[in-house]
Design a protein around this motif. Structure first.
Motif, PDB file in Angstrom:
ATOM      1  N   GLY A 190      66.438 -23.334   3.410  1.00  0.00           N
ATOM      2  CA  GLY A 190      67.045 -23.160   2.081  1.00  0.00           C
ATOM      3  C   GLY A 190      68.253 -24.064   1.895  1.00  0.00           C
ATOM      4  N   ALA A 191      69.052 -24.238   2.966  1.00  0.00           N
ATOM      5  CA  ALA A 191      70.230 -25.115   2.895  1.00  0.00           C
ATOM      6  C   ALA A 191      69.801 -26.565   2.666  1.00  0.00           C
ATOM      7  CB  ALA A 191      71.037 -25.007   4.180  1.00  0.00           C
ATOM      8  N   LEU A 192      68.749 -26.987   3.381  1.00  0.00           N
ATOM      9  CA  LEU A 192      68.232 -28.365   3.214  1.00  0.00           C
ATOM     10  C   LEU A 192      67.751 -28.594   1.783  1.00  0.00           C
ATOM     11  CD1 LEU A 192      66.195 -29.021   6.492  1.00  0.00           C
ATOM     12  CD2 LEU A 192      68.156 -30.331   5.659  1.00  0.00           C
ATOM     13  N   GLY A 193      66.950 -27.628   1.317  1.00  0.00           N
ATOM     14  CA  GLY A 193      66.416 -27.750  -0.049  1.00  0.00           C
ATOM     15  C   GLY A 193      67.511 -27.712  -1.094  1.00  0.00           C
ATOM     16  N   GLY A 194      68.465 -26.782  -0.920  1.00  0.00           N
ATOM     17  CA  GLY A 194      69.573 -26.662  -1.872  1.00  0.00           C
ATOM     18  C   GLY A 194      70.437 -27.918  -1.876  1.00  0.00           C
ATOM     19  N   LEU A 247      59.088 -25.372  -4.943  1.00  0.00           N
ATOM     20  CA  LEU A 247      57.843 -24.785  -4.461  1.00  0.00           C
ATOM     21  C   LEU A 247      57.878 -24.536  -2.955  1.00  0.00           C
ATOM     22  CD1 LEU A 247      55.115 -24.065  -5.876  1.00  0.00           C
ATOM     23  CD2 LEU A 247      54.240 -26.229  -4.998  1.00  0.00           C
ATOM     24  N   ILE A 248      58.371 -25.570  -2.235  1.00  0.00           N
ATOM     25  CA  ILE A 248      58.449 -25.447  -0.774  1.00  0.00           C
ATOM     26  C   ILE A 248      59.389 -24.293  -0.403  1.00  0.00           C
ATOM     27  CG2 ILE A 248      59.295 -26.578   1.335  1.00  0.00           C
ATOM     28  CD1 ILE A 248      58.265 -29.228   0.101  1.00  0.00           C
ATOM     29  N   LEU A 249      60.523 -24.234  -1.079  1.00  0.00           N
ATOM     30  CA  LEU A 249      61.487 -23.165  -0.785  1.00  0.00           C
ATOM     31  C   LEU A 249      60.888 -21.785  -1.070  1.00  0.00           C
ATOM     32  CD1 LEU A 249      64.874 -24.582  -2.149  1.00  0.00           C
ATOM     33  CD2 LEU A 249      64.193 -24.278   0.225  1.00  0.00           C
ATOM     34  N   PHE A 250      60.173 -21.691  -2.205  1.00  0.00           N
ATOM     35  CA  PHE A 250      59.562 -20.422  -2.580  1.00  0.00           C
ATOM     36  C   PHE A 250      58.545 -19.976  -1.522  1.00  0.00           C
ATOM     37  CE2 PHE A 250      56.035 -18.204  -4.737  1.00  0.00           C
ATOM     38  CZ  PHE A 250      56.723 -17.069  -5.176  1.00  0.00           C
ATOM     39  N   ARG A 251      57.695 -20.919  -1.083  1.00  0.00           N
ATOM     40  CA  ARG A 251      56.666 -20.577  -0.092  1.00  0.00           C
ATOM     41  C   ARG A 251      57.276 -20.175   1.244  1.00  0.00           C
ATOM     42  NH1 ARG A 251      51.151 -23.940  -1.018  1.00  0.00           N
ATOM     43  NH2 ARG A 251      50.792 -23.118  -3.090  1.00  0.00           N
ATOM     44  N   ILE A 252      58.331 -20.877   1.594  1.00  0.00           N
ATOM     45  CA  ILE A 252      58.985 -20.555   2.862  1.00  0.00           C
ATOM     46  C   ILE A 252      59.637 -19.158   2.784  1.00  0.00           C
ATOM     47  CG2 ILE A 252      60.999 -21.176   4.307  1.00  0.00           C
ATOM     48  CD1 ILE A 252      60.115 -24.109   3.896  1.00  0.00           C
ATOM     49  N   PHE A 253      60.267 -18.887   1.677  1.00  0.00           N
ATOM     50  CA  PHE A 253      60.955 -17.595   1.536  1.00  0.00           C
ATOM     51  C   PHE A 253      59.987 -16.409   1.500  1.00  0.00           C
ATOM     52  CE2 PHE A 253      64.800 -19.994   0.298  1.00  0.00           C
ATOM     53  CZ  PHE A 253      65.716 -19.341   1.115  1.00  0.00           C
ATOM     54  N   ILE A 254      58.772 -16.646   1.012  1.00  0.00           N
ATOM     55  CA  ILE A 254      57.827 -15.513   0.970  1.00  0.00           C
ATOM     56  C   ILE A 254      56.937 -15.460   2.220  1.00  0.00           C
ATOM     57  CG2 ILE A 254      57.756 -15.396  -1.568  1.00  0.00           C
ATOM     58  CD1 ILE A 254      54.977 -16.824  -1.332  1.00  0.00           C
ATOM     59  N   HIS A 255      57.114 -16.476   3.128  1.00  0.00           N
ATOM     60  CA  HIS A 255      56.271 -16.506   4.331  1.00  0.00           C
ATOM     61  C   HIS A 255      56.669 -15.355   5.253  1.00  0.00           C
ATOM     62  CE1 HIS A 255      53.998 -18.041   7.709  1.00  0.00           C
ATOM     63  NE2 HIS A 255      53.466 -18.970   6.897  1.00  0.00           N
ATOM     64  N   PRO A 256      55.714 -14.491   5.631  1.00  0.00           N
ATOM     65  CA  PRO A 256      56.075 -13.302   6.423  1.00  0.00           C
ATOM     66  C   PRO A 256      56.420 -13.603   7.883  1.00  0.00           C
ATOM     67  CG  PRO A 256      53.719 -13.372   6.025  1.00  0.00           C
ATOM     68  CD  PRO A 256      54.305 -14.517   5.271  1.00  0.00           C
ATOM     69  N   GLU A 257      55.902 -14.740   8.420  1.00  0.00           N
ATOM     70  CA  GLU A 257      56.106 -15.009   9.849  1.00  0.00           C
ATOM     71  C   GLU A 257      57.434 -15.703  10.148  1.00  0.00           C
ATOM     72  OE1 GLU A 257      52.714 -17.111  11.330  1.00  0.00           O
ATOM     73  OE2 GLU A 257      51.333 -15.508  10.791  1.00  0.00           O
ATOM     74  N   LEU A 258      58.123 -16.212   9.151  1.00  0.00           N
ATOM     75  CA  LEU A 258      59.379 -16.923   9.400  1.00  0.00           C
ATOM     76  C   LEU A 258      60.567 -15.956   9.411  1.00  0.00           C
ATOM     77  CD1 LEU A 258      58.945 -20.118   7.184  1.00  0.00           C
ATOM     78  CD2 LEU A 258      58.921 -20.019   9.669  1.00  0.00           C
TER      79      LEU A 258
END
Lengths: 180, 171
Positions: free
Chosen positions: A149-153, A129-140
């Motif tokens: 993503g590396a940390l989560g993976g 969930l955290i990875l998904f939200r981060i990946f769709i966040h427009p400001e990052l």
């Protein structure tokens, strides 16, 4: 000297047996009624007699001593009764049942497995969930998304590795059907 | 499963020895658990269904118990209600009480023995090991078992006599 030589061992055992029998015979003549003498090592053959660990020759000598010597007979009877009393001691049934419960611990085991499964599923869902939200966040930026993503993976890989190891161990455990 | 039944009995006996040596249920349980784990994990340990497994387990349990006792520096007193007699219980209340008192005296007397005396009496009279197995478990010569056991029995007898325990020998 070769200790494994059966002939030498037999001769040695025979000599040892004769010495012990002679010792018992000597005791027959020299026994004193003094209690202190009951600690005399010569009396130790009574213990061997009680436990059925003497040779036939030794056992016959001790039988004779028990029949003919009052002090010897008294000690034999006392040690014999004491042995019976010690043998009659046993753990209470409740104690053994308690022990069984402690060893088997079905509740604790089930709880542990269930807890581990919940933690594993929860961790996968939260990380995903955290990875998904981060990946769709427009400001990052892309770099930030890659690092997170590396940390989560990595976390998911470690979790998968632990699970795989536990499954392999469980399969290879040759005593898994033995109750501990 | 055959192995499991034999193993179960062996485990109970090992626990019983540890409990009597340590006088503490939790410590005894831990000693037996870790000893069995050692038996399973060690490549050179006998298999659980091997005849040598029981003496091996008792050796490990005994050694671990000694380690704990050395660490504690003292032996805790056992709660006397942990044990009872397996002999047929008399229906007469007086006899029953008398039996219980005798057992209690015996428990206390055993606990007054030193570690060496206590373990050899338990191994022989309580667990019924042969002299050869006792020698293996204690790591002593076969020929020393009888004399050590006899000294231990004499020590126990002396304690019991001092406590007024009637052993029923001819006077």
């Amino acid at each position: 000297m070769n200790d494994n030589d059966p002939n030498k061992s037999a001769i040695h055992a025979k000599a040892q047996s004769k010495d012990r029998a002679d010792l018992a015979q000597a005791q027959l003549v020299g026994a004193d009624s003094n209690d202190d003498q009951l600690d005399d090592p010569r009396f130790e053959l009574i213990s061997g007699f009680l436990d059925g660990e003497l040779t036939q020759q030794e056992a016959q000598k001790i039988s004779l001593l028990i029949e003919t010597d009052v002090e010897y007979r008294r000690l034999y009877q006392e040690l014999s009764q004491m042995r019976v009393e010690v043998q009659s001691l046993s753990l209470q049934e409740q104690e053994l049942e308690h022990l069984d419960r402690l060893f088997k611990e079905p509740v604790a085991k089930t709880t542990r497995i269930f807890g581990f499964a919940l933690v594993a599923i929860g961790a996968v869902v939260v990380v995903g969930l955290i990875l998904f939200r981060i990946f769709i966040h427009p400001e990052l930026g892309l770099l930030e998304k890659i690092l997170v993503g590396a940390l989560g993976g990595g976390t998911l890989l470690l979790l998968f590795s632990v699970l795989r190891q536990r499954l392999i161990n469980a399969k290879k455990d040759k005593y898994k059907r033995v109750k501990i | 499963m055959q192995v499991s039944e034999e193993f179960e009995e062996c485990r109970k006996q090992a626990f019983s020895l540890a409990l009597r040596l340590l006088n503490n249920r939790d410590d005894a349980l831990e000693v037996v658990q870790s000893s069995i784990e050692k038996g399973i994990n060690r490549a050179n340990a006998p298999a659980l269904d091997h005849p040598e497994f029981k003496p091996w387990l008792f050796t490990v349990v005994r050694n671990k118990s000694i380690d704990i006792l050395r660490h504690q520096k003292r032996v805790r007193k056992v709660e006397h209600e942990e044990f009872h007699s397996s002999a047929p219980v008399s229906t007469e209340p007086d006899k029953n009480l008398q039996q219980m008192q005798l057992k209690e005296t015996l428990e206390k007397a055993i606990n007054q023995l030193n570690m060496q005396q206590k373990e050899i009496i338990l191994l022989r009279d309580y667990h019924n090991f042969s002299y050869a197995d006792i020698a293996k478990i204690l790591g002593i010569a076969n020929g020393s078992v009888m004399s050590r056991l006899h000294r231990a029995r004499m020590a126990l007898r002396e304690i019991l006599v001092k406590k007024g325990f009637s052993l029923g020998g001819e006077k």
